[in-house]
Design an enzyme around this catalytic site. Structure first.
Site, PDB file in Angstrom:
ATOM      1  N   ARG A 224      38.631 -15.380   7.889  1.00  0.00           N
ATOM      2  CA  ARG A 224      39.534 -16.100   7.372  1.00  0.00           C
ATOM      3  C   ARG A 224      38.871 -17.323   6.724  1.00  0.00           C
ATOM      4  NH1 ARG A 224      42.505 -12.530   7.350  1.00  0.00           N
ATOM      5  NH2 ARG A 224      44.567 -12.178   8.753  1.00  0.00           N
ATOM      6  N   HIS A 272      41.227 -11.819  -1.187  1.00  0.00           N
ATOM      7  CA  HIS A 272      41.434 -11.284   0.155  1.00  0.00           C
ATOM      8  C   HIS A 272      41.780  -9.790   0.096  1.00  0.00           C
ATOM      9  CE1 HIS A 272      43.561 -12.625   3.936  1.00  0.00           C
ATOM     10  NE2 HIS A 272      43.282 -11.513   4.187  1.00  0.00           N
TER      11      HIS A 272
HETATM   12  P1  NAP Z   1      39.766  -8.210  17.094  1.00  0.00           P
HETATM   13  O1  NAP Z   1      39.768  -6.578  17.403  1.00  0.00           O
HETATM   14  O2  NAP Z   1      40.623  -8.827  17.963  1.00  0.00           O
HETATM   15  O3  NAP Z   1      38.429  -8.579  17.293  1.00  0.00           O
HETATM   16  C1  NAP Z   1      37.999  -9.845  17.352  1.00  0.00           C
HETATM   17  C2  NAP Z   1      36.610 -10.194  17.958  1.00  0.00           C
HETATM   18  O4  NAP Z   1      36.094 -11.409  17.802  1.00  0.00           O
HETATM   19  C3  NAP Z   1      36.290  -9.799  19.336  1.00  0.00           C
HETATM   20  O5  NAP Z   1      35.197  -9.309  19.717  1.00  0.00           O
HETATM   21  C4  NAP Z   1      36.561 -10.999  20.060  1.00  0.00           C
HETATM   22  O6  NAP Z   1      35.467 -11.328  21.281  1.00  0.00           O
HETATM   23  C5  NAP Z   1      35.734 -11.933  18.952  1.00  0.00           C
HETATM   24  N1  NAP Z   1      36.182 -13.290  19.159  1.00  0.00           N
HETATM   25  C6  NAP Z   1      37.332 -13.892  19.357  1.00  0.00           C
HETATM   26  N2  NAP Z   1      37.186 -15.175  19.448  1.00  0.00           N
HETATM   27  C7  NAP Z   1      35.976 -15.516  19.845  1.00  0.00           C
HETATM   28  C8  NAP Z   1      35.109 -16.755  20.056  1.00  0.00           C
HETATM   29  N3  NAP Z   1      35.994 -17.902  20.299  1.00  0.00           N
HETATM   30  N4  NAP Z   1      33.756 -16.567  20.199  1.00  0.00           N
HETATM   31  C9  NAP Z   1      33.263 -15.173  20.162  1.00  0.00           C
HETATM   32  N5  NAP Z   1      34.101 -14.180  19.704  1.00  0.00           N
HETATM   33  C10 NAP Z   1      35.316 -14.307  19.514  1.00  0.00           C
HETATM   34  O7  NAP Z   1      40.044  -8.175  15.738  1.00  0.00           O
HETATM   35  P2  NAP Z   1      39.770  -7.328  14.372  1.00  0.00           P
HETATM   36  O8  NAP Z   1      40.752  -6.443  14.353  1.00  0.00           O
HETATM   37  O9  NAP Z   1      38.365  -6.770  14.495  1.00  0.00           O
HETATM   38  O10 NAP Z   1      39.921  -8.343  13.185  1.00  0.00           O
HETATM   39  C11 NAP Z   1      39.360  -9.575  13.191  1.00  0.00           C
HETATM   40  C12 NAP Z   1      39.807 -10.438  11.823  1.00  0.00           C
HETATM   41  O11 NAP Z   1      39.607  -9.749  10.611  1.00  0.00           O
HETATM   42  C13 NAP Z   1      40.949 -10.467  11.927  1.00  0.00           C
HETATM   43  O12 NAP Z   1      41.547 -11.408  12.735  1.00  0.00           O
HETATM   44  C14 NAP Z   1      41.482 -11.157  10.344  1.00  0.00           C
HETATM   45  O13 NAP Z   1      41.254 -12.589  10.463  1.00  0.00           O
HETATM   46  C15 NAP Z   1      40.578 -10.400   9.875  1.00  0.00           C
HETATM   47  N6  NAP Z   1      40.670  -9.154   8.750  1.00  0.00           N
HETATM   48  C16 NAP Z   1      40.719  -9.894   7.350  1.00  0.00           C
HETATM   49  C17 NAP Z   1      41.013  -8.759   6.455  1.00  0.00           C
HETATM   50  C18 NAP Z   1      40.751  -8.941   4.988  1.00  0.00           C
HETATM   51  O14 NAP Z   1      41.131  -8.291   4.243  1.00  0.00           O
HETATM   52  N7  NAP Z   1      39.918  -9.968   4.593  1.00  0.00           N
HETATM   53  C19 NAP Z   1      41.649  -7.583   6.846  1.00  0.00           C
HETATM   54  C20 NAP Z   1      42.119  -7.466   8.089  1.00  0.00           C
HETATM   55  C21 NAP Z   1      41.684  -8.367   9.196  1.00  0.00           C
HETATM   56  P3  NAP Z   1      35.954 -10.140  22.645  1.00  0.00           P
HETATM   57  O15 NAP Z   1      35.544  -8.819  22.298  1.00  0.00           O
HETATM   58  O16 NAP Z   1      35.059 -10.790  23.612  1.00  0.00           O
HETATM   59  O17 NAP Z   1      37.548 -10.428  22.770  1.00  0.00           O
HETATM   60  C1  GLV Z   2      44.429  -9.297   6.603  1.00  0.00           C
HETATM   61  O1  GLV Z   2      43.834 -10.090   6.211  1.00  0.00           O
HETATM   62  C2  GLV Z   2      44.759  -8.813   7.961  1.00  0.00           C
HETATM   63  O2  GLV Z   2      44.877  -9.666   8.872  1.00  0.00           O
HETATM   64  O3  GLV Z   2      44.967  -7.736   8.080  1.00  0.00           O
END
Ligand code: NAP
Ligand code: GLV
Length: 309
Positions: A224, A272
């Protein structure tokens, strides 16, 4: 039974069509046309207006249209006790993994520098490392970061990752928590951000963080825009402390035409698009969660409001 759809960026027609195929009895109502609010059992949302989710007496769950939920926890008033789910899906993960690999490879093979040389007709070979000599660091080892880290390790990169709680991932050196942050940064030549945006990760890419990376590192942000202190990132790029950046997300989206990132050398900007929710698979997840709730089971992919992801 009705679903309330709220988004300025997703197509209500595509989602209505997807629900029509799977669950024709579910009426899709598009905000602000909520109709009789007592019919609404699920709200499918991206950045809803602050009061939009209140006064829905039969709301069973709130589903984020994306993987991230920062758009919901920022300024929306959420009804007490109603679960919030986020989008977790194999296709979304596959798209994100492709994008992460694409841009880590681009930084590894110095594409942003060659793109800078092209308009100057500059034909010059830049020194190149092998993948096994390149240290890649992934911020966030969840669904998306974990998948990207595993795939990058498969390319032979020396991959590390950082998460809140400690992880064990084959082929990935895992760091965790505040104590693990600096050692993780100190060994990272290409930094890939796949963190969720929460109060704890807001502005995490700042002057201090960038100074802790080896000189000449590259940064790929697919998380983000709020993770980045933009002035600090620009200063690091201008000074050469950071060699290159790929930025898919920004504090203000669409990125305004006057943003310096559009014109910053060795920066690749994309709008994005790293990974995009597919209405067909998204609708399947919502329908599955409705069925689970009817059976008295908790919905899949619930987020924890106390940590914000
Ligand atoms: P997720 O499964 O919830 O994973 C989040 C990871 O971040 C986990 O490993 C978590 O640690 C870690 N984390 C959270 N807070 C932290 C902190 N304070 N310190 C250290 N590590 C921390 O999320 P995801 O599905 O992988 O998605 C991640 C992000 O990608 C989304 O929230 C979104 O913002 C972004 N995204 C972007 C796009 C785009 O098109 N650009 C698309 C989809 C998603 P733990 O494992 O210990 O809980
Ligand atoms: C996109 O940014 C998502 O959070 O899926």
């Amino acid at each position: 039974m009705a679903l309330l759809f709220i988004s300025k960026v997703d197509s209500p027609e595509d989602w209505t069509r997807a629900f029509g195929k799977l669950m024709p009895e579910l009426e899709v109502r598009v905000w602000p046309e909520a109709g009789n609010k007592a019919d609404i059992e699920v709200a499918l949302v991206w950045r809803p207006p602050s009061e939009a989710l209140l006064d829905l007496p039969n709301l069973k769950f709130i589903a984020s249209l994306g993987a991230g939920v920062d758009h919901l926890f920022r300024d929306t008033r959420l009804p007490d006790g109603v679960p919030v789910t986020r989008f977790v899906d194999d296709d979304l993960t596959a798209m994100m993994t492709e994008y992460a690999v694409l841009h880590v490879l681009a930084c590894h093979r110095r594409l942003p520098e060659y793109l800078e040389m092209q308009p100057k007709a500059e034909w010059r070979e830049l020194p190149q490392s092998l993948a096994r000599e390149r240290k890649v660091g992934v911020l966030g080892l969840g669904v998306l970061g974990g998948a990207a880290a595993r795939k990058l390790a498969g390319f032979g990169f020396d991959v590390a990752g950082w998460s809140r709680t400690r992880k064990v991932l084959p082929g990935v050196t895992c760091f965790a928590g505040a104590d693990g942050f600096k050692p993780f940064l100190a060994r990272t030549e290409i930094l890939l951000c796949l963190l969720p945006l929460t109060p704890a990760t807001e502005g995490i890419i700042n002057r201090e963080t960038l100074a802790a990376l080896p000189k000449g590192a590259a940064f790929v942000n697919l998380g983000r825009g709020g993770h980045v202190v933009e002035a600090d990132l620009l200063a690091a790029l201008e000074s050469g402390r950071l060699r290159a950046a790929v930025l898919d997300v920004f504090r203000t989206e669409p990125l305004p035409p006057e943003s310096p990132f559009w014109r910053q050398p060795r920066v690749i900007v994309t709008p994005h698009v790293a990974s995009i929710t597919n209405p067909e698979s998204g609708a399947r997840k919502v329908v599955e969660n409705l069925a689970r709730i009817r059976r008295g089971e908790p919905p899949l992919d619930q987020v924890d409001p106390s940590v914000g992801y």
